[in-house]
Each structure stands twice: as C-alpha cells, then as structure tokens.
Design a protein around this motif. Structure first.
Motif, short mmCIF file in Angstrom:
data_model
loop_
_atom_site.label_atom_id
_atom_site.label_comp_id
_atom_site.label_asym_id
_atom_site.label_seq_id
_atom_site.Cartn_x
_atom_site.Cartn_y
_atom_site.Cartn_z
N GLN A 54 25.94 72.06 -25.93
CA GLN A 54 25.16 73.17 -25.36
C GLN A 54 26.05 74.38 -25.13
O GLN A 54 25.70 75.51 -25.49
CB GLN A 54 24.50 72.73 -24.06
N GLU A 55 27.22 74.14 -24.54
CA GLU A 55 28.15 75.24 -24.27
C GLU A 55 28.61 75.92 -25.57
O GLU A 55 28.69 77.15 -25.64
CB GLU A 55 29.34 74.74 -23.46
N ALA A 56 28.88 75.12 -26.59
CA ALA A 56 29.33 75.68 -27.87
C ALA A 56 28.21 76.51 -28.52
O ALA A 56 28.47 77.61 -29.02
CB ALA A 56 29.78 74.55 -28.81
N TYR A 57 26.99 75.98 -28.50
CA TYR A 57 25.87 76.73 -29.07
C TYR A 57 25.60 78.02 -28.28
O TYR A 57 25.36 79.07 -28.86
CB TYR A 57 24.60 75.88 -29.12
N GLU A 58 25.64 77.91 -26.96
CA GLU A 58 25.39 79.10 -26.14
C GLU A 58 26.47 80.16 -26.35
O GLU A 58 26.18 81.36 -26.31
CB GLU A 58 25.28 78.72 -24.66
N ALA A 59 27.70 79.73 -26.60
CA ALA A 59 28.78 80.69 -26.87
C ALA A 59 28.57 81.37 -28.23
O ALA A 59 28.95 82.52 -28.42
CB ALA A 59 30.13 79.98 -26.85
N ALA A 60 27.94 80.67 -29.16
CA ALA A 60 27.73 81.23 -30.49
C ALA A 60 26.54 82.20 -30.54
O ALA A 60 26.51 83.09 -31.40
CB ALA A 60 27.50 80.10 -31.49
N LEU A 61 25.58 82.04 -29.64
CA LEU A 61 24.37 82.87 -29.68
C LEU A 61 24.64 84.38 -29.67
O LEU A 61 24.10 85.10 -30.50
CB LEU A 61 23.42 82.50 -28.55
N PRO A 62 25.46 84.89 -28.73
CA PRO A 62 25.69 86.34 -28.73
C PRO A 62 26.36 86.83 -30.02
O PRO A 62 26.08 87.93 -30.49
CB PRO A 62 26.61 86.58 -27.53
N ILE A 63 27.20 86.00 -30.60
CA ILE A 63 27.87 86.38 -31.86
C ILE A 63 26.83 86.49 -32.96
O ILE A 63 26.82 87.45 -33.73
CB ILE A 63 28.96 85.35 -32.21
#
Length: 168
Positions: free
Chosen positions: A15-24
């Motif tokens: 979840q943390e990895a996906y959420e970090a990728a969203l803004p990018i």
C-alpha cells in the motif's frame, strides 16, 4: 516493489509503495498506471477488511479507465467493485456493477470473464428474488462457458440453474 510486497502478503508495505507512486503517475500523465494502481489499492483495502477504502479505489479506477476508453480494464474494475458489494450483501449495487461489466467483456469477446460475471449476476438476482433474471443470467453464463470449452463452468452453471428452478 509493490507487486513483490503483494506476493509476500506484505499488504501495508505494498500500500505504501503504491501510494508513493500515485503522485508520480499523476504528474507524469500516466493515467493508465494511476488507474491500475487505484485497482491494486482497492484490492489491498479489501484484503485489509476496509470496504469503504476499497470501494473508493475501485470507483476511481473505473472512472479513470472509462476516461481512457479502456473498456476491458474498466470491466475488470467494475467486476472488482461488484464483488466487493456482493460480499457485503449490497445486492443492488453489485447488480449495477455487474450489469455494466458484462457487456464490456462481451464486446471484447472475453467469454471467460463475461460468463463469470453472468454467473455472479445470476447469484445476485437470486438473492434479490429476481428469479427470471437469475435464470437468464445462468443461461448466459452457460453459453459463455460453452464458447470457451469450459465444461466445469457449464456443469456448475447447469447445477445453479437446476437449484434455482427446483426452488421455484
């Protein structure tokens, strides 16, 4: 990284990895990847027993895939949303999601997913007491399974249909 974490069932890390990728993805205009990530976040939320978050992520995925004119991906997100509603016994919402997904899969001649949707839609209609619609759904599922030579699916479809008709 997120997919590896999902495979190892580290859902919080994924979840943390996906959420970090969203803004990018958002700033790079990667709407397709953003939509896919929303779907994955929905799956994670469902696995973490957070249906409200799962619903929001799946709805966002549906909206993004619809904007992209990616009907097969949209259908998959609708299928996930329908399954979430079905698990929660929110029959009308499940019915709406499945009714939108089935023709999208059929339009791409994805008979496996279309048949699965028709089967689930039949279960939902049965739960709602819409027995003629349930019967139609089981028939459509059976025909879809026949198209792809899925004889186990055909057998299950006929079993579901027989049970429905027996109880009428």
């Amino acid at each position: 990284l997120a997919m590896v974490l999902m495979e190892t069932q580290d859902y919080q890390g994924a979840q943390e990895a996906y959420e970090a990728a969203l803004p990018i993805m958002n700033t790079q205009g990667e709407t397709r990847n953003e939509a896919a990530i929303q779907g994955q976040l929905g799956t994670i939320a469902k696995l973490q027993d957070n249906p409200k978050a799962a619903e929001q992520h799946f709805k966002t995925a549906v909206t993004l895939f619809r904007q992209l004119k990616a009907p097969k991906a949209e259908a998959a997100a609708l299928q996930q949303l329908g399954s979430l509603y079905q698990d929660a016994k929110q029959w009308e919402a499940a019915k709406q999601a499945y009714q939108q997904a089935a023709p999208l899969f059929e339009g791409h001649q994805d008979w496996r997913n279309a048949a699965n949707i028709w089967n689930q839609l039949a279960h939902v209609n049965k739960a709602l007491g819409n027995l003629p619609e349930a019967e139609t759904g089981y028939h459509k599922a059976i025909e879809g399974y026949k198209t792809i030579d899925n004889w186990l699916g055909v057998s299950v479809g006929f079993s579901n249909l027989a049970e429905l008709l027996k109880n009428q």
